[in-house]
Motif scaffolding. Structure first.
Motif, PDB file in Angstrom:
ATOM      1  N   MET A 138     -37.192 -26.663 -66.340  1.00 53.98           N
ATOM      2  CA  MET A 138     -37.110 -26.213 -68.156  1.00 53.98           C
ATOM      3  C   MET A 138     -38.305 -25.338 -68.348  1.00 53.98           C
ATOM      4  N   ALA A 139     -39.116 -25.838 -67.970  1.00 49.19           N
ATOM      5  CA  ALA A 139     -40.504 -25.152 -68.637  1.00 49.19           C
ATOM      6  C   ALA A 139     -40.361 -23.600 -67.909  1.00 49.19           C
ATOM      7  N   TYR A 140     -40.476 -23.447 -67.362  1.00 47.84           N
ATOM      8  CA  TYR A 140     -39.992 -21.695 -66.306  1.00 47.84           C
ATOM      9  C   TYR A 140     -39.766 -21.444 -67.650  1.00 47.84           C
ATOM     10  N   TYR A 141     -37.934 -22.010 -67.707  1.00 47.29           N
ATOM     11  CA  TYR A 141     -37.039 -20.900 -68.282  1.00 47.29           C
ATOM     12  C   TYR A 141     -37.573 -21.208 -70.201  1.00 47.29           C
ATOM     13  N   GLY A 142     -38.526 -22.100 -70.375  1.00 47.52           N
ATOM     14  CA  GLY A 142     -38.300 -21.260 -71.968  1.00 47.52           C
ATOM     15  C   GLY A 142     -38.683 -22.618 -72.651  1.00 47.52           C
ATOM     16  N   ALA A 143     -38.598 -23.665 -71.908  1.00 46.65           N
ATOM     17  CA  ALA A 143     -38.103 -24.670 -73.226  1.00 46.65           C
ATOM     18  C   ALA A 143     -40.260 -24.781 -73.601  1.00 46.65           C
ATOM     19  N   SER A 144     -40.326 -25.346 -74.904  1.00 45.69           N
ATOM     20  CA  SER A 144     -41.427 -25.366 -75.407  1.00 45.69           C
ATOM     21  C   SER A 144     -41.897 -26.479 -75.427  1.00 45.69           C
ATOM     22  N   ILE A 145     -41.236 -27.182 -75.553  1.00 44.84           N
ATOM     23  CA  ILE A 145     -41.485 -28.616 -75.448  1.00 44.84           C
ATOM     24  C   ILE A 145     -42.607 -29.491 -73.728  1.00 44.84           C
ATOM     25  N   ILE A 146     -42.641 -28.556 -72.975  1.00 43.67           N
ATOM     26  CA  ILE A 146     -43.341 -28.678 -71.909  1.00 43.67           C
ATOM     27  C   ILE A 146     -44.400 -27.117 -71.290  1.00 43.67           C
ATOM     28  N   HIS A 147     -45.471 -27.460 -71.478  1.00 42.15           N
ATOM     29  CA  HIS A 147     -45.758 -26.609 -70.720  1.00 42.15           C
ATOM     30  C   HIS A 147     -45.913 -25.936 -69.640  1.00 42.15           C
ATOM     31  N   PRO A 148     -45.180 -24.879 -68.791  1.00 37.82           N
ATOM     32  CA  PRO A 148     -45.065 -24.303 -68.017  1.00 37.82           C
ATOM     33  C   PRO A 148     -45.950 -25.516 -66.440  1.00 37.82           C
ATOM     34  N   GLN A 182     -61.030 -31.401 -76.564  1.00 44.80           N
ATOM     35  CA  GLN A 182     -60.604 -30.908 -76.150  1.00 44.80           C
ATOM     36  C   GLN A 182     -59.670 -30.891 -75.057  1.00 44.80           C
ATOM     37  N   GLY A 183     -58.367 -30.132 -76.532  1.00 44.27           N
ATOM     38  CA  GLY A 183     -57.074 -29.223 -75.035  1.00 44.27           C
ATOM     39  C   GLY A 183     -57.079 -27.779 -75.076  1.00 44.27           C
ATOM     40  N   PHE A 184     -56.198 -26.479 -74.021  1.00 46.36           N
ATOM     41  CA  PHE A 184     -56.739 -25.233 -74.917  1.00 46.36           C
ATOM     42  C   PHE A 184     -57.785 -24.733 -73.851  1.00 46.36           C
ATOM     43  N   GLU A 232     -50.299 -22.911 -75.733  1.00 43.30           N
ATOM     44  CA  GLU A 232     -49.631 -24.418 -75.761  1.00 43.30           C
ATOM     45  C   GLU A 232     -50.493 -24.663 -74.184  1.00 43.30           C
ATOM     46  N   GLY A 233     -51.824 -24.455 -74.242  1.00 37.78           N
ATOM     47  CA  GLY A 233     -52.975 -24.924 -72.988  1.00 37.78           C
ATOM     48  C   GLY A 233     -53.115 -26.217 -73.056  1.00 37.78           C
ATOM     49  N   SER A 234     -53.024 -27.204 -74.421  1.00 33.70           N
ATOM     50  CA  SER A 234     -53.100 -28.354 -74.449  1.00 33.70           C
ATOM     51  C   SER A 234     -52.853 -29.237 -72.986  1.00 33.70           C
ATOM     52  N   ASP A 235     -51.581 -29.453 -72.883  1.00 30.73           N
ATOM     53  CA  ASP A 235     -50.424 -30.271 -72.768  1.00 30.73           C
ATOM     54  C   ASP A 235     -51.726 -30.009 -70.985  1.00 30.73           C
ATOM     55  N   TYR A 236     -51.511 -28.882 -70.424  1.00 30.42           N
ATOM     56  CA  TYR A 236     -52.114 -27.878 -69.068  1.00 30.42           C
ATOM     57  C   TYR A 236     -53.446 -28.776 -69.087  1.00 30.42           C
ATOM     58  N   THR A 285     -49.280 -38.798 -71.249  1.00 32.88           N
ATOM     59  CA  THR A 285     -48.413 -38.976 -72.331  1.00 32.88           C
ATOM     60  C   THR A 285     -48.790 -38.169 -73.318  1.00 32.88           C
ATOM     61  N   ILE A 286     -48.031 -37.450 -73.819  1.00 29.69           N
ATOM     62  CA  ILE A 286     -47.648 -35.825 -74.409  1.00 29.69           C
ATOM     63  C   ILE A 286     -47.168 -36.823 -75.663  1.00 29.69           C
ATOM     64  N   TRP A 287     -47.863 -36.727 -77.134  1.00 27.04           N
ATOM     65  CA  TRP A 287     -46.631 -37.350 -78.374  1.00 27.04           C
ATOM     66  C   TRP A 287     -46.590 -36.115 -78.950  1.00 27.04           C
ATOM     67  N   LYS A 288     -45.673 -35.735 -79.283  1.00 30.96           N
ATOM     68  CA  LYS A 288     -44.799 -34.526 -80.402  1.00 30.96           C
ATOM     69  C   LYS A 288     -43.796 -35.985 -81.483  1.00 30.96           C
TER      70      LYS A 288
END
Length: 412
Positions: free
Chosen positions: A247-257, A178-180, A195-199, A214-217
């Protein structure tokens, strides 16, 4: 090992789960760990259950609806007598049982115990399906491996314990987890933030010294802007860790900070690719001579602008700043943008736990404050300064800041 993360959109229904197997077939399914999110909008649905529970409303009907959605997905993947149906029923029985016996008034604690079930159920379904089609794997409970403190809904990873537990995994076989989610010292579930699954995937990648992650989107990769919000955006095929972190810090939703830091520490390549067309290269994040610095656009919505000034027109001094940031830490409110002058401080804030009114009440004991809710933070990375006038058109700008080649403005 290779780490693959599949988000909710990639497992939203039976056909999507089947597509995951096609992605794995194209990539090679060996020495692989899959991190899977809850199916579709399940997290949102379970959040509604928690809200109804605390309102003392009918949450059981909502639980039954969510259960039936998962049973319908399973019917599209398994024979009617498959054991996975018993597993699904057990998971939902656990939610009902927990809520019936729970005595804790802590919203965040209850949230984590309930909402985490979405990942548990989705991974069980995906793991069983893959085994049935001879993609042999072992299902893992991520809570046995990712250990955290008890900061519910925003867990802080205990890296020493987490590394020790993950080191026991066999890198020669495949896993689905599981993520998150993780767990605290009392083995209660703790989520790692929305959105913590990337982390989660990055944590496993770091601890397993993965070959790549790899993150699949449902998009081709990292774009110069969200195509749902901006026109004429293009794919960034190669970007540095630093650029991705910004980009993540500024809010790019595709990457978790939080995702990038563990990967950067061990120089693990990170790919963002499309599960719609897995043969495409997507975006590679890492050290490369090909890294791009294209003008990129990020819109961070649902922000709050807080303006603070001293009552006696004295300077905003270090002790004032310390007091303000102490309260921000107390209420877990994150600063997206800060600007100060001699007698005022302006903060663009992300209020994930809806604590802005409590923060404001505390600050008003010492300062004059002005709160403007529901604003947006618009950021242009690698801005072409000779053309920045176009970004001001048709916008009501409340605050702006330019640093190097980055333009930011808070708008209504």
């Amino acid at each position: 090992m290779k780490i693959f993360k599949f988000g909710g959109a990639s497992v939203k229904d039976a056909e999507s789960v089947k597509n995951v197997s096609m992605v794995l077939k194209s990539q090679g399914f060996e020495k692989c760990l899959l991190v899977i999110s809850a199916m579709g909008k399940t997290t949102n649905d379970l959040e509604k259950v928690v809200e109804l529970y605390f309102k003392k409303d009918d949450y059981q009907t909502e639980i039954e609806k969510i259960k039936q959605k998962h049973i319908e997905i399973a019917k599209g993947l398994f024979q009617n007598n498959h054991l996975v149906f018993d597993e699904i029923n057990l998971f939902f029985d656990d939610i009902v049982s927990f809520l019936r016996r729970n005595k804790s008034p802590n919203y965040n604690f209850v949230y984590d115990q309930v909402v985490s079930c979405g990942e548990m159920i989705s991974t069980k379904i995906v793991s069983e399906y893959l085994n049935d089609i001879h993609f042999t794997n072992q299902w893992l409970d991520a809570r046995d491996y990712i250990k955290t403190d008890d900061s519910y809904r925003d867990g802080v990873v205990n890296w020493q314990k987490t590394e020790e537990f993950i080191a026991t995994l066999n890198p020669a076989i495949c896993y689905v987890t599981q993520g998150f989610i993780g767990s605290d010292d009392n083995n209660f579930t703790v989520t790692l933030g929305r959105e913590g699954s990337d982390y989660s995937a990055a944590i496993f990648a770091y601890c397993l010294n993965a070959e790549a992650m790899t993150i699949w989107k449902d998009v081709p990769g990292v774009m110069t802007g969200d195509p749902r919000k901006f026109k004429d955006v293009s794919l960034l095929s190669n970007i540095s860790y630093e650029e991705a972190i910004e980009m993540a810090y500024y809010g790019a939703s595709i990457i978790h900070p939080k995702t990038l830091q563990p990967l950067q520490q061990k120089n693990i390549p990170f790919y963002v690719k499309s599960f719609v067309d897995p043969t495409k290269d997507g975006t590679k994040v890492g050290a490369s001579e090909k890294n791009q610095h294209e003008e990129s656009y990020i819109l961070k919505e649902n922000q709050t602008l807080l303006k603070i000034s001293t009552r006696d027109f004295s300077f905003i001094a270090e002790d004032h700043m310390s007091l303000v940031f102490g309260y921000l830490s107390k209420y877990k409110i994150k600063v997206s943008l800060m600007q100060n002058s001699a007698i005022s401080l302006a903060l663009c804030l992300e209020d994930k736990f809806l604590k802005i009114d409590e923060l404001n009440n505390e600050l008003q004991k010492v300062f004059k404050t002005d709160v403007i809710k529901n604003v947006s933070l618009f950021t242009v990375r690698n801005a072409k300064m000779e053309n920045i006038g176009k970004f001001y058109q048709e916008k009501s700008v409340l605050l702006e800041q330019i640093a190097k080649n980055t333009l930011q403005m808070v708008t209504q």
